[in-house]
Design a protein around this motif. Structure first.
Motif, PDB file in Angstrom:
ATOM      1  N   GLU A 189       0.865  -1.374  -0.121  1.00  0.00           N
ATOM      2  CA  GLU A 189       0.078   0.044  -0.267  1.00  0.00           C
ATOM      3  C   GLU A 189       0.838   1.073   0.096  1.00  0.00           C
ATOM      4  OE1 GLU A 189      -3.652   2.192   2.590  1.00  0.00           O
ATOM      5  OE2 GLU A 189      -2.639   0.326   3.365  1.00  0.00           O
ATOM      6  N   LEU A 190       1.882   1.230   0.753  1.00  0.00           N
ATOM      7  CA  LEU A 190       2.894   2.460   0.848  1.00  0.00           C
ATOM      8  C   LEU A 190       3.482   2.597  -0.357  1.00  0.00           C
ATOM      9  CD1 LEU A 190       3.763   4.454   2.700  1.00  0.00           C
ATOM     10  CD2 LEU A 190       5.560   2.927   3.594  1.00  0.00           C
ATOM     11  N   ILE A 191       3.939   1.409  -1.243  1.00  0.00           N
ATOM     12  CA  ILE A 191       4.778   1.679  -2.439  1.00  0.00           C
ATOM     13  C   ILE A 191       3.894   1.981  -3.314  1.00  0.00           C
ATOM     14  CG2 ILE A 191       5.542   0.034  -4.279  1.00  0.00           C
ATOM     15  CD1 ILE A 191       6.743  -1.492  -2.182  1.00  0.00           C
ATOM     16  N   ASN A 192       2.448   1.715  -3.342  1.00  0.00           N
ATOM     17  CA  ASN A 192       1.422   2.040  -4.309  1.00  0.00           C
ATOM     18  C   ASN A 192       1.206   3.878  -4.177  1.00  0.00           C
ATOM     19  OD1 ASN A 192      -0.789   1.894  -6.304  1.00  0.00           O
ATOM     20  ND2 ASN A 192      -2.065   2.136  -4.742  1.00  0.00           N
ATOM     21  N   LEU A 193       1.244   4.108  -2.783  1.00  0.00           N
ATOM     22  CA  LEU A 193       1.094   5.555  -2.617  1.00  0.00           C
ATOM     23  C   LEU A 193       2.336   6.203  -3.236  1.00  0.00           C
ATOM     24  CD1 LEU A 193      -0.095   5.831   1.111  1.00  0.00           C
ATOM     25  CD2 LEU A 193      -1.501   6.271  -1.176  1.00  0.00           C
ATOM     26  N   ALA A 194       3.378   5.839  -2.975  1.00  0.00           N
ATOM     27  CA  ALA A 194       4.605   6.448  -3.716  1.00  0.00           C
ATOM     28  C   ALA A 194       4.452   6.411  -4.988  1.00  0.00           C
ATOM     29  CB  ALA A 194       5.854   5.792  -3.284  1.00  0.00           C
ATOM     30  N   VAL A 195       4.003   5.378  -5.866  1.00  0.00           N
ATOM     31  CA  VAL A 195       3.976   5.307  -7.145  1.00  0.00           C
ATOM     32  C   VAL A 195       2.719   6.379  -7.588  1.00  0.00           C
ATOM     33  CG1 VAL A 195       3.049   4.179  -9.215  1.00  0.00           C
ATOM     34  CG2 VAL A 195       4.928   3.076  -7.468  1.00  0.00           C
ATOM     35  N   ARG A 196       1.828   6.520  -6.895  1.00  0.00           N
ATOM     36  CA  ARG A 196       0.719   7.462  -7.310  1.00  0.00           C
ATOM     37  C   ARG A 196       1.273   8.840  -7.032  1.00  0.00           C
ATOM     38  NH1 ARG A 196      -4.045   5.758  -3.827  1.00  0.00           N
ATOM     39  NH2 ARG A 196      -5.063   7.547  -4.396  1.00  0.00           N
ATOM     40  N   LYS A 197       1.922   9.113  -6.013  1.00  0.00           N
ATOM     41  CA  LYS A 197       2.362  10.357  -5.630  1.00  0.00           C
ATOM     42  C   LYS A 197       3.313  10.784  -6.770  1.00  0.00           C
ATOM     43  CE  LYS A 197       5.607  11.011  -2.739  1.00  0.00           C
ATOM     44  NZ  LYS A 197       6.436  11.331  -1.191  1.00  0.00           N
ATOM     45  N   ARG A 455      -1.691  19.248  -4.975  1.00  0.00           N
ATOM     46  CA  ARG A 455      -2.468  19.045  -3.680  1.00  0.00           C
ATOM     47  C   ARG A 455      -2.663  17.778  -3.592  1.00  0.00           C
ATOM     48  NH1 ARG A 455      -4.781  24.159  -5.175  1.00  0.00           N
ATOM     49  NH2 ARG A 455      -6.082  23.231  -6.334  1.00  0.00           N
ATOM     50  N   SER A 456      -2.842  16.920  -4.913  1.00  0.00           N
ATOM     51  CA  SER A 456      -3.145  15.718  -4.670  1.00  0.00           C
ATOM     52  C   SER A 456      -1.901  14.850  -4.465  1.00  0.00           C
ATOM     53  CB  SER A 456      -3.510  14.990  -6.045  1.00  0.00           C
ATOM     54  OG  SER A 456      -4.794  15.673  -6.523  1.00  0.00           O
ATOM     55  N   ALA A 457      -0.745  14.932  -4.702  1.00  0.00           N
ATOM     56  CA  ALA A 457       0.449  14.596  -4.414  1.00  0.00           C
ATOM     57  C   ALA A 457       0.666  14.863  -3.003  1.00  0.00           C
ATOM     58  CB  ALA A 457       1.623  15.206  -5.007  1.00  0.00           C
ATOM     59  N   SER A 458       0.554  16.024  -2.363  1.00  0.00           N
ATOM     60  CA  SER A 458       0.548  16.493  -0.945  1.00  0.00           C
ATOM     61  C   SER A 458      -0.475  15.835  -0.226  1.00  0.00           C
ATOM     62  CB  SER A 458       0.420  17.956  -0.735  1.00  0.00           C
ATOM     63  OG  SER A 458       1.288  18.644  -1.422  1.00  0.00           O
ATOM     64  N   ALA A 459      -1.511  15.297  -0.682  1.00  0.00           N
ATOM     65  CA  ALA A 459      -2.614  14.415   0.271  1.00  0.00           C
ATOM     66  C   ALA A 459      -1.935  13.131   0.219  1.00  0.00           C
ATOM     67  CB  ALA A 459      -3.670  14.443  -0.552  1.00  0.00           C
ATOM     68  N   SER A 462       0.798  12.920   2.648  1.00  0.00           N
ATOM     69  CA  SER A 462       0.334  12.914   4.033  1.00  0.00           C
ATOM     70  C   SER A 462      -0.143  11.399   4.539  1.00  0.00           C
ATOM     71  CB  SER A 462      -0.860  14.035   4.259  1.00  0.00           C
ATOM     72  OG  SER A 462      -0.389  15.084   4.062  1.00  0.00           O
ATOM     73  N   LYS A 463      -0.750  10.800   3.756  1.00  0.00           N
ATOM     74  CA  LYS A 463      -1.191   9.376   4.044  1.00  0.00           C
ATOM     75  C   LYS A 463       0.140   8.508   3.870  1.00  0.00           C
ATOM     76  CE  LYS A 463      -5.533   9.630   1.666  1.00  0.00           C
ATOM     77  NZ  LYS A 463      -6.325   8.889   0.431  1.00  0.00           N
ATOM     78  N   GLU A 464       1.192   8.816   3.040  1.00  0.00           N
ATOM     79  CA  GLU A 464       2.354   8.208   3.026  1.00  0.00           C
ATOM     80  C   GLU A 464       3.207   8.076   4.397  1.00  0.00           C
ATOM     81  OE1 GLU A 464       6.291   7.361  -0.021  1.00  0.00           O
ATOM     82  OE2 GLU A 464       5.005   9.389  -0.008  1.00  0.00           O
ATOM     83  N   GLN A 465       3.182   9.539   4.935  1.00  0.00           N
ATOM     84  CA  GLN A 465       3.748   9.582   6.125  1.00  0.00           C
ATOM     85  C   GLN A 465       3.033   9.043   7.179  1.00  0.00           C
ATOM     86  OE1 GLN A 465       4.394  13.938   6.989  1.00  0.00           O
ATOM     87  NE2 GLN A 465       5.517  14.347   4.905  1.00  0.00           N
ATOM     88  N   GLU A 466       1.697   8.842   7.160  1.00  0.00           N
ATOM     89  CA  GLU A 466       0.956   8.323   8.337  1.00  0.00           C
ATOM     90  C   GLU A 466       1.386   6.576   8.281  1.00  0.00           C
ATOM     91  OE1 GLU A 466      -3.095   9.019   7.485  1.00  0.00           O
ATOM     92  OE2 GLU A 466      -3.183  11.377   7.897  1.00  0.00           O
TER      93      GLU A 466
END
Length: 632
Positions: A189-197, A455-459, A462-466
């Motif tokens: 999930e974290l990797i997917n967030l990084a890719v989407r970011k 803003r989407s990348a920043s959001a 934030s999820k990535e940091q969580e």
């Protein structure tokens, strides 16, 4: 718990021979002289599972098929692959279900072996990671089962040079990604967030670049800015509204004038209709006159012919013919009916009566035709006179209408035309201003989209940091792994050992404060550190139930350590470490070690596959001995 991978056996088939080699128990030793095929056997294990392998030409020339029985997560599978084939046939041994073939390359309509193996182990099948770890973008690279396999297979060619492929930049990125997944430092999930970011950041960069290009174009084209466009637009709209109002007024005025001329236009129309009607009547009478004249001429010709016939008859009535005037034959003896001509035999009294009646008829018809002709000629003259009067009236009315139009309508039509052209120019100007405004709006919209992408990348950041914070507690595992690694290196009783640690960023081994690449080749330091690193990873995973395969395959550790007495002592300690791991975890671990020879205390306790030149790994392909080309 640790992912379970157990190699049960491997069968090597040649065109004439077949040999099966079992891997019984937690530790299997593969021994024999140089060149009997020990390393090739380990490579064939990987090849049979669908991976690429470093196989010598002699292996490819002699081996026809490789068959591997292996247990993945408690289920036994049979993998069969022909030499040179790009697919693997897979069978579930217990159920007998054929679940292959699997492709070893990318095929559109066939599952890929590396992805299927990840799925069996409970890992994401299509895991992709950013190609760059620092400031990741949408550019990704796939992680396969064989990236994981590098942690469980320490090959002879890498044992003293590379830690899980770290010398290759692309492989090193995957190495670190696999490590983080195994140790819970990262998650799919974290990797997917990084890719989407990364995708959003790429989009932001692309949008800002597009916006900059649009702005540069607008500046180069001297386009007015938005404030100027709004002002110019208002001015053009006001002028357009005024011109349209004037045009409506002029058109209304022209309509009033046209209505006042309606009677004159109606008169011209009536005269033209009358002229047409009179012309048609005159043409019809003219045709009748022509017909009457032609008929009269014909009747007069007939009358003249009848007169000539009557004259001839009277002139010849007293003559008696003795011969025929045509053929000159005698007709005096001819008998003719009474009152008939001796030549034509026609009754003489009827000819005179017929000629008289015909002459009377012709005279009557001529008189009637002359009377009709006279009437038509009189009517034609009357129509011609009427036509001249109508043409004169029409010419006068037309001239009056043209004069009225020229004096009253034409100036207004010119004014209408002028206003229409002005309106067209203003509308074109407004379109240009709107096009410029649209370009500036597109520029602003692009910037807005770039801001939204940021803003989407920043959001996502934030999820990535969580998520990272939720996994932060797992970083203690690095400290714990470092302790296991330090204890493992210390247990080998190395004279040069001072300390051993794990780099918290790269996850690479650090010995005596130096990185792996800084270690000297002498004294087999890289080989020993690499071995200790793999043993520490395996031990820690088994102790802490990590998703780390409980399997380690090592090729030629003793040979790479050296042959001196001091080297042998270190090699003995390495094999003691193998034995301690097996004794500590039993069937939870599987070690497969290939070497030229092993210490006696190990050989006496664990199953051994021993090969020689007479009994090489590849059946039916005996090695002729030292000094010549070997199968391996």
């Amino acid at each position: 718990m640790a992912s379970v991978i157990r190699i049960k056996d491997i069968t090597i088939k040649t065109p004439t021979h077949r040999a099966t080699y079992p891997f019984d128990g937690p530790l299997t030793l593969i021994t024999g002289s140089i060149g009997v095929g020990k390393s090739s056997l380990l490579e064939l294990l990987k090849y049979g599972l669908g991976g690429s392998a470093k196989l010598m030409p002699a292996i490819r020339a002699n081996v026809a098929t490789v068959e591997v029985n292996a247990e993945f997560s408690g289920r036994l599978y049979r993998f069969q692959r022909e030499m040179g084939d790009t697919k693997v046939d897979v069978l579930d041994v217990l159920s007998g279900e054929i679940i292959g073939p699997w492709s070893v390359t990318n095929r559109k309509y066939m599952p890929k072996a590396s992805q299927q193996l990840l799925t069996i182990l409970g890992l994401p099948a299509d895991l992709r990671i950013p190609r760059r770890r620092v400031r990741p973008t949408s550019d990704t690279v796939g992680v396969s089962f064989f990236d994981l396999y590098r942690y469980i297979y320490l090959g002879q060619n890498e044992i003293d040079t590379s830690v899980v492929g770290h010398v290759d930049k692309n492989l090193d990125n995957k190495r670190r990604a696999v490590f983080e997944l195994l140790y819970g430092l990262n998650s799919p999930e974290l990797i997917n967030l990084a890719v989407r970011k990364g995708e959003w950041l790429d989009k932001e960069k692309s949008l800002r670049s597009s916006a900059a290009a649009v702005k540069e174009f607008l500046l180069q084209a001297n386009e007015p800015d938005m404030d100027q466009l709004r002002r110019l637009g208002r001015e053009a709209e006001a002028e357009l509204e005024s011109a349209r109002g004037l045009l409506i007024a002029v058109r209304d005025d022209s309509e009033a004038l046209l209505r006042s001329q309606r009677s004159l236009r109606d008169r011209v129309s009536r005269l033209r209709s009358a002229l047409t009607e009179v012309s048609a009547s005159s043409d019809a009478i003219s045709g009748d006159i022509h017909k009457s004249r032609s008929l009269l001429a014909q009747l007069r010709l007939e009358q003249e012919a009848l007169g000539r016939a009557d004259v001839a008859r009277h002139a010849l009535s007293g003559l008696e013919f003795s011969v025929c005037p045509r053929c000159m034959q005698d007709v005096t003896a001819r008998v003719a009916p009474s009152n008939c001509c001796t030549l034509c035999l026609q009754p003489e009294e009827r000819v005179e009566e017929d000629l008289a009646g015909e002459a009377k008829r012709l005279a009557s018809q001529i008189a009637e035709t002359e009377s009709l002709l006279a009437e038509d000629e009189e009517g034609f003259e009357a129509r011609r006179a009427e036509r001249r009067d109508i043409e004169a009236d029409l010419a006068e009315a037309t001239m009056e209408l043209d004069r009225s139009t020229a004096e009253l309508i034409t100036p207004r039509l010119e004014e209408v035309q002028s206003l229409s052209m002005q309106i067209a120019r203003l509308e074109a100007r407004i379109e240009q201003l709107e096009a410029s405004s649209a370009r500036w709006s597109n520029y602003k919209l692009t910037l807005d989209e770039a801001d939204e992408a940021f803003r989407s990348a920043s959001a996502l950041d934030s999820k990535e940091q969580e998520l990272q914070e939720s996994l932060a507690a797992n970083r203690v595992r690095l400290d714990e792994l470092a302790e296991v690694f330090n204890a493992t290196v210390r247990s080998l009783r190395l004279p040069w050992y001072q300390s051993a640690d794990i780099d918290r960023e790269t996850y690479m081994p650090v010995v005596n404060g130096g990185q792996f690449d800084e270690l000297s080749v002498g004294g087999a330091r890289k080989t020993i550190v690499n071995l200790a690193y793999h043993l520490a990873n395996l031990q820690y995973a088994l102790e802490n139930d990590l998703a780390y395969p409980g399997l380690l395959i090592v090729d030629s550790p003793r040979k790479n350590i050296g042959q001196t007495a001091e080297d042998s002592a270190v090699a003995n300690e390495v094999y003691k470490a193998f034995a301690r791991l097996v004794e500590g975890f039993g069937n939870s671990v599987q070690l497969i070690v290939a070497d030229n020879s092993v210490p006696g205390f190990v050989a006496d306790s664990y199953p051994e596959l021993n090969f020689s030149y007479e009994n090489p790994v590849v059946p039916g392909a005996p090695h002729p001995g030292e000094g010549v080309e070997r199968v391996h």
